[in-house]
Design a protein around this motif. Structure first.
Motif, PDB file in Angstrom:
ATOM      1  N   CYS A   1     -18.312  15.361 -53.275  1.00  0.00           N
ATOM      2  CA  CYS A   1     -18.395  15.775 -51.742  1.00  0.00           C
ATOM      3  C   CYS A   1     -19.847  16.404 -51.495  1.00  0.00           C
ATOM      4  N   ALA A   2     -20.192  17.076 -52.685  1.00  0.00           N
ATOM      5  CA  ALA A   2     -21.473  17.853 -52.481  1.00  0.00           C
ATOM      6  C   ALA A   2     -22.836  16.709 -52.128  1.00  0.00           C
ATOM      7  N   MET A   3     -22.482  15.753 -53.190  1.00  0.00           N
ATOM      8  CA  MET A   3     -23.584  14.908 -52.945  1.00  0.00           C
ATOM      9  C   MET A   3     -23.478  13.963 -51.877  1.00  0.00           C
ATOM     10  N   THR A   4     -22.388  13.871 -51.075  1.00  0.00           N
ATOM     11  CA  THR A   4     -22.255  13.014 -49.875  1.00  0.00           C
ATOM     12  C   THR A   4     -23.091  13.713 -48.564  1.00  0.00           C
ATOM     13  N   GLY A   5     -24.029  12.867 -48.268  1.00  0.00           N
ATOM     14  CA  GLY A   5     -24.756  13.464 -47.016  1.00  0.00           C
ATOM     15  C   GLY A   5     -23.993  13.283 -45.766  1.00  0.00           C
ATOM     16  N   ALA A   6     -22.980  12.551 -45.546  1.00  0.00           N
ATOM     17  CA  ALA A   6     -22.038  12.153 -44.509  1.00  0.00           C
ATOM     18  C   ALA A   6     -21.273  13.555 -44.158  1.00  0.00           C
ATOM     19  N   LEU A   7     -21.073  14.265 -45.151  1.00  0.00           N
ATOM     20  CA  LEU A   7     -20.199  15.531 -45.196  1.00  0.00           C
ATOM     21  C   LEU A   7     -21.198  16.865 -45.133  1.00  0.00           C
ATOM     22  N   SER A   8     -22.510  16.697 -44.889  1.00  0.00           N
ATOM     23  CA  SER A   8     -23.351  17.649 -44.883  1.00  0.00           C
ATOM     24  C   SER A   8     -23.360  18.154 -43.349  1.00  0.00           C
ATOM     25  N   VAL A   9     -22.981  19.428 -43.255  1.00  0.00           N
ATOM     26  CA  VAL A   9     -22.951  20.039 -42.153  1.00  0.00           C
ATOM     27  C   VAL A   9     -24.519  20.480 -41.617  1.00  0.00           C
TER      28      VAL A   9
END
Length: 253
Positions: free
Chosen positions: A74-82
């Motif tokens: 999840c930390a590496m997934t850019g789509a989940l980056s606020v």
């Protein structure tokens, strides 16, 4: 072929050696000793216990690997980056956090599980505990990398809309990305469990227990019938893993 031939030569690969008369006789005698498989009650009891150990080692290792893989993925997934929603003070911090997660994931998967097993056997002694931790570390890195790639490959617009509306990352993951990625995530997790079963067998040769340790003992005693029974059990385990993967894909499609 021009690039491959020097590499094969450097590796010392000589297929003609397999067909030398002396080597063919040795191979034939070795394979002939595999039949019939051992079916004695005492050996089957040992085989059943080793099979349960191997399954337990692989399953526990994958379960611990998930605890590492899910937050890292999840930390590496850019789509989940606020921070990607717009310019702000957290943009640089989010970028560095993703880079740190990638470096940690690379470090986890760079060392083969057999090497970790050798280290943990020194710590815990002979037995499945060393194999469980070795699988957890290496497979945690592998799962995290592929989870992030799968999540990045699906449509990110639902997750982005949820984040823009004020939802948290877990909600964006569960309602925005997971529905489209669930079949691939489940299939790859089941495949990694299958790989963990195979790796558990290999790690048994360095003292991590299970089918590998039993196989090592049988080979040292030149008990071909026992070895063939172990191989057949291993084939059955891989078939079971493949059936589980297919079932999960059908259920989540």
């Amino acid at each position: 072929m021009a690039a491959l031939w020097p590499l094969l030569d450097l590796a010392g690969f000589d297929p003609a050696a397999l067909f030398a008369p002396g080597n063919l006789a040795v191979i034939g005698g070795f394979l002939a000793s595999f039949f019939p498989p051992e079916t004695g009650a005492d050996f089957l009891a040992l085989l059943a216990r080793a099979t349960v150990e191997t399954l337990a080692m692989a399953t526990a290792g994958i379960a611990l690997a998930l605890l590492l893989a899910l937050p890292l993925g999840c930390a590496m997934t850019g789509a989940l980056s606020v921070s990607r929603l717009g310019p702000g003070p957290g943009l640089a911090r989010g970028r560095w956090l993703r880079r740190l997660a990638r470096v940690l994931t690379l470090a986890l998967r760079a060392v083969p599980e057999v090497v970790w097993a050798l280290v943990f056997v020194r710590v815990f002694g002979l037995g499945p505990a060393a194999g469980v931790l070795a699988l957890a570390i290496t497979y945690g890195g592998m799962l995290a990398k592929v989870y992030a790639e799968i999540l990045e490959s699906v449509d990110a617009r639902p997750a982005r809309a949820l984040l823009e509306a004020g939802a948290g990352r877990l909600a964006a993951l569960g309602w925005g990305l997971a529905p489209g990625a669930a079949p691939e995530l489940a299939s790859y997790t089941a495949y990694r469990w299958e790989c963990a079963v195979r790796a558990s067998v290999v790690m048994g040769f360095v003292g991590a227990g299970g089918l590998g340790q039993l196989m090592d003992q049988s080979m040292k005693m030149l008990a071909g019938g026992e070895a063939s029974a172990i191989v057949l059990t291993f084939v059955a385990l891989v078939w079971l893993a493949d059936a589980i993967s297919a079932g999960l894909r059908r259920a989540l499609a």
